[in-house]
Design a protein around this motif. Structure first.
Motif, mmCIF file in Angstrom:
data_model
loop_
_atom_site.group_PDB
_atom_site.id
_atom_site.type_symbol
_atom_site.label_atom_id
_atom_site.label_comp_id
_atom_site.label_asym_id
_atom_site.label_seq_id
_atom_site.Cartn_x
_atom_site.Cartn_y
_atom_site.Cartn_z
ATOM 1 N N GLY A 20 0.663 -0.969 0.093
ATOM 2 C CA GLY A 20 0.046 -0.036 0.107
ATOM 3 C C GLY A 20 0.894 1.510 0.047
ATOM 4 O O GLY A 20 0.423 2.273 -0.208
ATOM 5 N N THR A 21 2.050 1.093 0.141
ATOM 6 C CA THR A 21 3.004 2.230 0.228
ATOM 7 C C THR A 21 4.322 1.941 -0.500
ATOM 8 O O THR A 21 5.334 1.498 -0.009
ATOM 9 N N GLU A 24 9.904 3.367 -3.640
ATOM 10 C CA GLU A 24 10.657 2.874 -4.704
ATOM 11 C C GLU A 24 10.836 1.497 -4.844
ATOM 12 O O GLU A 24 11.599 0.925 -5.740
ATOM 13 N N GLY A 25 9.669 0.643 -4.086
ATOM 14 C CA GLY A 25 9.768 -0.734 -4.798
ATOM 15 C C GLY A 25 10.534 -1.836 -3.923
ATOM 16 O O GLY A 25 10.846 -2.681 -4.229
ATOM 17 N N GLY A 26 11.365 -1.384 -2.910
ATOM 18 C CA GLY A 26 12.238 -2.109 -2.201
ATOM 19 C C GLY A 26 11.360 -3.472 -1.440
ATOM 20 O O GLY A 26 11.736 -4.668 -2.051
ATOM 21 N N HIS A 27 10.513 -3.311 -0.761
ATOM 22 C CA HIS A 27 9.580 -4.221 -0.306
ATOM 23 C C HIS A 27 9.105 -5.167 -1.223
ATOM 24 O O HIS A 27 9.018 -6.303 -1.329
ATOM 25 N N ASP A 45 0.929 4.181 -4.423
ATOM 26 C CA ASP A 45 1.467 5.200 -3.672
ATOM 27 C C ASP A 45 0.934 6.360 -4.272
ATOM 28 O O ASP A 45 0.567 6.516 -5.433
ATOM 29 N N GLN A 46 0.824 7.331 -3.323
ATOM 30 C CA GLN A 46 0.325 8.652 -3.650
ATOM 31 C C GLN A 46 1.250 9.542 -4.254
ATOM 32 O O GLN A 46 0.624 10.599 -5.193
ATOM 33 N N SER A 71 -4.015 6.456 -2.942
ATOM 34 C CA SER A 71 -3.765 6.113 -1.638
ATOM 35 C C SER A 71 -4.151 4.710 -1.295
ATOM 36 O O SER A 71 -5.160 4.091 -1.921
ATOM 37 N N TYR A 72 -3.549 4.279 -0.233
ATOM 38 C CA TYR A 72 -3.909 2.866 0.362
ATOM 39 C C TYR A 72 -5.328 2.745 0.946
ATOM 40 O O TYR A 72 -5.931 1.711 0.923
ATOM 41 N N ASP A 93 4.026 0.467 5.084
ATOM 42 C CA ASP A 93 5.283 0.913 5.351
ATOM 43 C C ASP A 93 5.332 2.402 5.554
ATOM 44 O O ASP A 93 5.347 3.140 4.389
ATOM 45 N N GLY A 95 4.893 6.579 6.480
ATOM 46 C CA GLY A 95 5.784 7.877 6.737
ATOM 47 C C GLY A 95 6.321 7.975 5.140
ATOM 48 O O GLY A 95 5.496 8.134 4.026
ATOM 49 N N GLN A 100 11.990 11.022 -0.970
ATOM 50 C CA GLN A 100 11.098 12.340 -0.618
ATOM 51 C C GLN A 100 11.895 13.223 0.304
ATOM 52 O O GLN A 100 11.707 14.310 -0.021
ATOM 53 N N GLN A 213 -5.985 9.039 7.310
ATOM 54 C CA GLN A 213 -6.017 7.822 6.367
ATOM 55 C C GLN A 213 -5.600 6.546 7.047
ATOM 56 O O GLN A 213 -6.253 5.543 6.805
HETATM 57 C C1 LIG Z 1 8.718 4.504 3.781
HETATM 58 S S1 LIG Z 1 8.219 4.597 2.169
HETATM 59 C C2 LIG Z 1 7.888 3.203 1.486
HETATM 60 C C3 LIG Z 1 9.344 2.524 1.068
HETATM 61 C C4 LIG Z 1 9.162 1.064 0.552
HETATM 62 N N1 LIG Z 1 8.464 0.069 1.540
HETATM 63 C C5 LIG Z 1 10.408 0.843 0.004
HETATM 64 O O1 LIG Z 1 10.600 -0.627 0.199
HETATM 65 O O2 LIG Z 1 10.905 1.228 -1.000
HETATM 66 C C6 LIG Z 1 6.437 5.283 2.212
HETATM 67 C C7 LIG Z 1 5.841 5.683 1.072
HETATM 68 O O3 LIG Z 1 4.617 5.846 1.599
HETATM 69 C C8 LIG Z 1 3.659 6.759 0.652
HETATM 70 N N2 LIG Z 1 2.425 6.900 1.376
HETATM 71 C C9 LIG Z 1 2.319 7.769 2.261
HETATM 72 N N3 LIG Z 1 0.905 7.901 2.609
HETATM 73 C C10 LIG Z 1 0.300 6.963 1.706
HETATM 74 C C11 LIG Z 1 -1.019 6.707 1.216
HETATM 75 N N4 LIG Z 1 -1.782 7.172 2.111
HETATM 76 N N5 LIG Z 1 -1.437 5.965 0.291
HETATM 77 C C12 LIG Z 1 -0.240 5.436 -0.698
HETATM 78 N N6 LIG Z 1 0.922 5.967 -0.432
HETATM 79 C C13 LIG Z 1 1.326 6.604 0.834
HETATM 80 C C14 LIG Z 1 5.099 7.635 0.442
HETATM 81 O O4 LIG Z 1 4.761 8.464 -0.731
HETATM 82 C C15 LIG Z 1 6.276 6.984 0.522
HETATM 83 O O5 LIG Z 1 6.494 6.768 -0.812
#
Ligand SMILES: C[S@@+](CC[C@H](N)C(=O)[O-])C[C@H]1O[C@@H](n2cnc3c(N)ncnc32)[C@H](O)[C@@H]1O
Length: 290
Positions: A20-21, A24-27, A45-46, A71-72, A93, A95, A100, A213
């Motif tokens: 849901g977040t 950059e696609g690591g997880h 991702d937003q 958004s998730y 995940d 934040g 960013q 959210q």
């Molecule tokens: C900590 S990063 C995620 C990193 C990701 N897990 C990875 O492995 O690359 C958090 C991401 O959540 C996104 N985000 C925050 N609130 C969101 C929401 N309500 N819906 C979708 N994405 C959201 C942010 O734009 C950010 O890209």
């Protein structure tokens, strides 16, 4: 906490997972690898900018993933559109991503001098500068206190209102200067944190309505999971973690989901050494009853 997430989601071939977040696609890359050859992933991702990076990173998995600039909280819409009854696992995940923080030039960090924007999606909502320039002092005080857990919130809100009479807030350094002035020369000594840290967190949460959210997501998530589907949430501050913890306990009591973590999982010392931003991460996992 990639390894813990893969185990937590019980990642397997042939299943459908949602990141849901996706950032950059690591997880997401790890989930697709673990669910080879036919596991599927929807990444939401937003922020449209991070989705470009995720697309390139996941490209070799071709038809097994779909990315959405959603958004998730909108996962229900995707399920409806696809006519899918639910998914096998959802990861949040929370934040912001390192990209960013350090490269987006949207004012998430107080170390540079950037426009005070702070929106995850720059095409939606209002900027942090708009909020600082227009909100009444009581509103500013409330978010500094509630979202920043800032004990000197009234003083800082007054400082903002006085400063904006002279000139509107435009950049991160406008705000850093006003925070330092409002607290005076002794302000920094009260704690180890830079005086702007809590206010930046508060503004980011307010601009992106992060807690609303998360609350909405938590009210819907069990309905979006298939029986025995897993939910894994990584949070980075107590406002988020408290909400997740309470909701997981309530679900268990109501016989909706079972907690797989009584206490949250935290990153290893080695992971924190590699990525200092992980130091406050807390991972909680639950499974929907069959
Ligand atoms: C900590 S990063 C995620 C990193 C990701 N897990 C990875 O492995 O690359 C958090 C991401 O959540 C996104 N985000 C925050 N609130 C969101 C929401 N309500 N819906 C979708 N994405 C959201 C942010 O734009 C950010 O890209």
């Amino acid at each position: 906490m990639v390894a813990e997430v893969l185990v937590g989601l019980n990642c397997r071939p042939g299943r459908l997972y949602v990141d849901g977040t996706v950032g950059e696609g690591g997880h997401a890359a790890a989930i697709l690898d673990r669910s080879t050859p036919d596991g599927e992933l929807w990444g939401l991702d937003q922020d449209p900018a991070v989705l470009q990076t995720a697309t390139a990173r996941l490209a070799h998995h071709t038809s097994r993933f779909h990315l959405y600039n959603y958004s998730y909280t909108q996962l229900g819409e995707i399920l409806e559109e696809k006519g899918a009854p639910g998914v096998d696992g959802i990861l949040l995940d929370l934040g912001l991503s390192s990209h960013q923080l350090h490269q987006s030039h949207r004012g998430f960090s107080f170390l540079g001098d950037e426009p005070l924007d702070m929106r995850f999606n720059p095409q939606e909502g209002v900027t942090a500068a708009h909020l600082l320039n227009t909100w009444p002092p009581e509103g500013l005080e409330r978010i500094f206190k509630e979202y920043g857990e800032e004990p000197r919130s009234r003083k800082l809100a007054r400082g903002v209102v006085e400063a904006r009479r002279r000139a509107p807030f435009r950049t991160t350094q406008d705000l850093v200067r006003v925070m330092s002035q409002a607290l005076g020369p002794g302000g920094r000594r009260r704690g180890r944190l830079h005086p702007a840290t809590r206010v930046f967190q508060a503004l980011r949460i307010a601009v992106n309505q992060e807690l609303d959210q998360l609350d909405f997501f938590l009210s819907q998530a069990p309905a979006w999971l298939l029986p025995e589907g897993r939910l894994a949430i990584i949070s980075y501050h107590s406002l988020e973690d408290r909400r997740v913890k309470q909701r997981l306990a309530a679900w268990e009591q109501a016989g909706v989901m079972r907690r797989l973590t009584r206490k949250p999982l935290t990153p290893t010392t080695a992971e924190v050494a590699r990525n200092p931003r992980a130091r406050s991460a807390k991972l909680r996992i639950a499974e929907k009853f069959s």
